[in-house]
Each structure stands twice: as C-alpha cells, then as structure tokens.
Design an enzyme around this catalytic site. Structure first.
Site: not given
Ligand SMILES: *[C@@H]1O[C@H](CO)[C@@H](O)[C@H](O)[C@H]1NC(C)=O
Ligand SMILES: *[C@@H]1O[C@H](CO)[C@@H](O)[C@H](O)[C@H]1NC(C)=O
Ligand SMILES: *[C@@H]1O[C@H](CO)[C@@H](O)[C@H](O)[C@H]1NC(C)=O
Ligand SMILES: *[C@@H]1O[C@H](CO)[C@@H](O)[C@H](O)[C@H]1NC(C)=O
Ligand SMILES: *[C@@H]1O[C@H](CO)[C@@H](O)[C@H](O)[C@H]1NC(C)=O
Ligand SMILES: *[C@@H]1O[C@H](CO)[C@@H](O)[C@H](O)[C@H]1NC(C)=O
Length: 399
Positions: A92, A278
């Site tokens: 992530d 992201d």
C-alpha cells in the site's frame, strides 16, 4: 499517536495536508478496503541510500486481485516469523506500517492468519491501541463509516523469498470489524515514499531502493510487484518521471497543473492540484468541487447518491454512451508536460447494492478542503515505478 475516533482516511488528510477542518467523520470515506495511515512512524524510519555497495537482485511477487465485480485491491505474499508463515498483504503506497491479522483476530475465517505462538522469534511489544479506518462505499457498501480495529505491537522476522529482516516492528490485529475480516488478504504492508518495514530492511542489505508495480485489471491478470527493480517486460517505451515534493516525505505526490475531461477543462481543474498516488485506493477521491467539475464535463445526469454521501451515480444503461476520458497533466523531471489518463472504461464501478439499475461512478467526493487520491483506476493503465531513493515516481504504458 494513533487517531482514535476519526477514520484513518481522516488521519491522512490531517497529517499530510495541513490544518484545515476535516468533515469526513460525518461522511463515509471514499472507496477503500484498507487499513490506512500516513502517520509518522513511532520508531525512526530509514532514509536509504539510493545505490548500495552490495546489490541484491530484484524480487518479483505475483499479486492477486480482490475482485468483486470491479478491481478493488492487489495483494501478494510475504512471510512472518520463524519458521516463516506465508501471508498475503496489500502493498500500500498510501501507508507506511505493517498490520497483520493473527489467530487472535476474531472473524477472519477466510484468511490465513499469523500465529505468533508458532514463531520462535516473535516478541510481544505489549502496547495496544485502537485504529479507525475507512472502508468502501457503493460497490462494497457498509452500514457504518468508521471501523475500529485494535492492534498490538510486536516484533518478528519478515521474509520475502529467502531474504529476511529480523526483529521488525509491526502490529498484530487483535480485533476488527466484519468488512476487513471478509477481505481475502491478511495484512497491509505500507510502501510509503520513505522505505520502512521489510522493504527498508532489504534496502539495508543491498536491495536497490525502488519498486515497480503492475496492477493489471482482473481480466488481464498477472499483476506483480517488483521489489528492488522494475520489470521491463511489462511496459513499452521509456518511463516518464515526476519529482516528489521533498516536504511530503512519506507521500507519493505530484502536482497536476491541469485536469481535462474529454479534452475540456474548467477553472477549478486548471489550477495546480496535489495528486497522491495510492495503490491501496481502488478508485479516485477528490473534494466535491473537483468531483463535480469533472462530472459536469461528463454528464449532468451524474448526481450524488443520497444513500451514500460521497458517492455519485447514474443509471447504468447511460454509462456506455458517455465518453469520460480524464487527462491529468504533470511536469516531468525535464520540465516537459505529460499526461496520465484514466480512460472512459473506468467511469462505472458497478451497480449500487439496493438499486441494480443505478451505477456508482469512479470519483468519490467529499466536502473537506482536500487534494486528490488516485488509485487503481489510474494505476491499472500504467506500469508504475516508485523510486524511493530517487524521490520520484515514474509511469510507462503497459504492454
Ligand atoms: C500465497 O500464499 C498462500 C498460502 O501459502 C498460497 O496458497 C498462495 O498461492 C500464495 N499466493 C501467491 C500469489 O503466491
Ligand atoms: C479500544 O476500543 C475498545 C472498544 O471501543 C475499548 O473497550 C478499548 O478500551 C480501547 N482500547 C484502547 C487501548 O484504547
Ligand atoms: C528488537 O527491537 C526492539 C525495539 O527496537 C528492542 O527493544 C529489542 O531488544 C530487539 N530484540 C532483539 C532480539 O533484537
Ligand atoms: C494532455 O491532455 C490534454 C487534454 O486532452 C491535451 O490537450 C494535451 O495535448 C495533452 N498533453 C500531452 C503532453 O499529451
Ligand atoms: C504550478 O506547478 C508548476 C509545475 O510544478 C510550477 O512550475 C508552477 O509554478 C506552479 N504554479 C503555481 C501558480 O503555483
Ligand atoms: C434506481 O435507479 C433508477 C435509475 O437511476 C432510478 O430511476 C430509481 O429511482 C432508483 N430506485 C431507487 C429505489 O432508488
């Protein structure tokens, strides 16, 4: 230092973007299936040297796609403990810690769980705290916006293939809500612009301080992360790089000088806007003003969906007729403009639960003064290069 009442999405906004008032607490967060944080780490993080004296070869990990009618998250395996226990994690780029479900995480019946009692090197850090996080809206509807998990600090060895880093700090999830419990992955490994955790340990052992991501759609498959290198078989041409803002050291952020929709723009879309890349976000999140400006250049029929504040939608049968190409223009390292493009095919993220004829559209709005979070709906269309040491992010068209 952890937030205790807002979503972790709110935490991002507070910590990365300054001191404005955040109102997300009263609104569902945009579509995310992640435990998410951009908080400063509690322990010191490592600022790696770009070139190491003793280079380790790059490591390729295949990634699976969490697909529920739309691409949500990509995750792949690392291992924890001695002997190593193999677990799947989301890599992530929007967070920087490692959290994993354990045999003490109730309700995680579909996950492979980390069992600390089977690791000879596990050290219980003994510190518990609560973390709130946001999950999806629309295609993965939830009743409550804010979910709280409890984590307990720990130390153990982390592995990828036969490389290991001993005594890394991480968090064991000891209680969590059903939505995360039902996701197929076991944890979240943060991959912020400052290397931490397993990745930082490997860099200190000589792994080059960059990684490549190939987050393909479900229908294409073979998604992959390359730690310590890039996989040149996955893209064509020469990657274009943008320079990260040195003041936002954890963030993968570039400034868009313009956003165009089907070749047109608007005042609010022609200003410099921070874009945060992201890999843990499935769609595209923007302040309401920007979301509405983009939507109004696509179709006046795209409207906020009253049942899920922050979500927008339109009758599903109208979507195939709508061009919705979004071009974000950035300056490259050499000062040339370049575009990253979200194609029209990303407009729909599928029908709303409760109204199968009404489809959610890919941009989630919010009334916070905020910049843009861009995830899977863009990253799917590029090979992305996350150059920690070089403080830049690169993109190349996928093969
Ligand atoms: C991840 O690990 C699990 C458990 O060992 C295994 O079943 C799965 O195939 C692995 N996935 C990948 C992509 O290697
Ligand atoms: C975490 O939240 C639970 C439930 O709200 C509460 O009982 C507990 O005291 C909290 N723990 C910490 C360490 O704040
Ligand atoms: C692991 O790291 C922690 C925190 O840095 C330290 O207190 C502990 O002594 C270390 N343990 C080992 C076995 O190295
Ligand atoms: C970027 O997209 C805009 C809008 O479609 C277009 O006008 C511009 O020529 C493109 N720029 C580049 C460098 O491709
Ligand atoms: C907008 O961003 C560009 C590229 O980063 C920069 O050159 C320019 O000075 C910025 N403009 C304003 C008004 O901040
Ligand atoms: C479902 O969506 C359709 C088409 O967008 C709309 O006309 C209808 O009112 C919606 N029904 C409900 C129950 O929300």
């Amino acid at each position: 230092m952890q937030q205790s009442s807002f979503t972790r999405w709110v935490t991002i906004a507070i910590l990365t973007l300054g001191s404005f008032v955040v109102t997300w607490a009263t609104r569902p967060a945009p579509h995310k299936l992640k435990l998410q944080s951009r908080q400063r780490p509690l322990n010191e993080h490592i600022q790696p040297a770009r070139v190491s004296s003793r280079a380790l070869p790059p490591i390729n990990r295949l990634l699976e796609n969490f697909f529920k009618g739309t691409d949500l998250q990509w995750y792949g395996n690392i291992s924890v403990g001695n002997p190593p226990q193999e677990l799947s994690v989301v890599f992530d780029t929007g967070s920087h810690e490692f959290e994993v479900a354990s045999h003490n995480s109730p309700g995680c019946t579909n996950k492979i769980l980390f069992d600390p009692t089977r690791s000879t090197t596990f050290i219980d850090g003994g510190e518990e705290h609560n973390i709130s996080f946001a999950t999806g809206i629309g295609v993965d509807p939830v009743k409550d916006d804010n979910y709280e998990i409890t984590v307990r600090s720990a130390f153990d060895t982390l592995w990828v293939e036969d490389l290991s880093v001993a005594n890394l700090s991480f968090n064991i999830i000891t209680s969590l809500p059903p939505t995360f419990a039902s996701a197929p992955f076991s944890g979240i490994h943060g991959m912020s612009a400052v290397a931490e955790g397993l990745f930082s340990g490997l860099i200190m052992q000589g792994l080059p301080s960059l990684f490549g991501m190939y987050l393909t759609p479900h229908c294409v498959g073979n998604a992959e992360i390359t730690l310590g290198g890039i996989d040149e078989s996955k893209f064509k041409g020469t990657p274009i790089y943008g320079t990260l803002d040195p003041q936002l050291d954890l963030d993968w952020q570039l400034t868009a000088v313009k956003i165009s929709v089907n070749g047109k723009t608007a005042d609010i879309l022609s200003r410099n806007t921070s874009i945060f890349f992201d890999s843990g976000t499935s769609n595209f999140a923007a302040p309401d003003g920007i979301a509405q400006a983009i939507y109004s250049l696509i179709s006046a029929d795209i409207k906020p969906y009253p049942d899920l504040p922050g979500a927008y939608g339109i009758a599903c049968d109208k979507i195939p007729l709508l061009p919705a190409q979004i071009d974000l223009t950035f300056a490259s390292q050499s000062g040339e403009p370049f575009n990253l493009t979200i194609p029209s095919s990303e407009l729909s993220v599928g029908p709303f639960a409760g109204n199968e004829s009404h489809c959610q559209t890919s941009i989630n709005g919010g009334d916070a003064v905020w910049d843009i979070l861009l995830g899977g709906s863009l990253l799917k269309h590029y090979y992305s290069i996350w150059d920690v040491g070089g403080k830049r992010i690169g993109f190349a068209p996928i093969v």
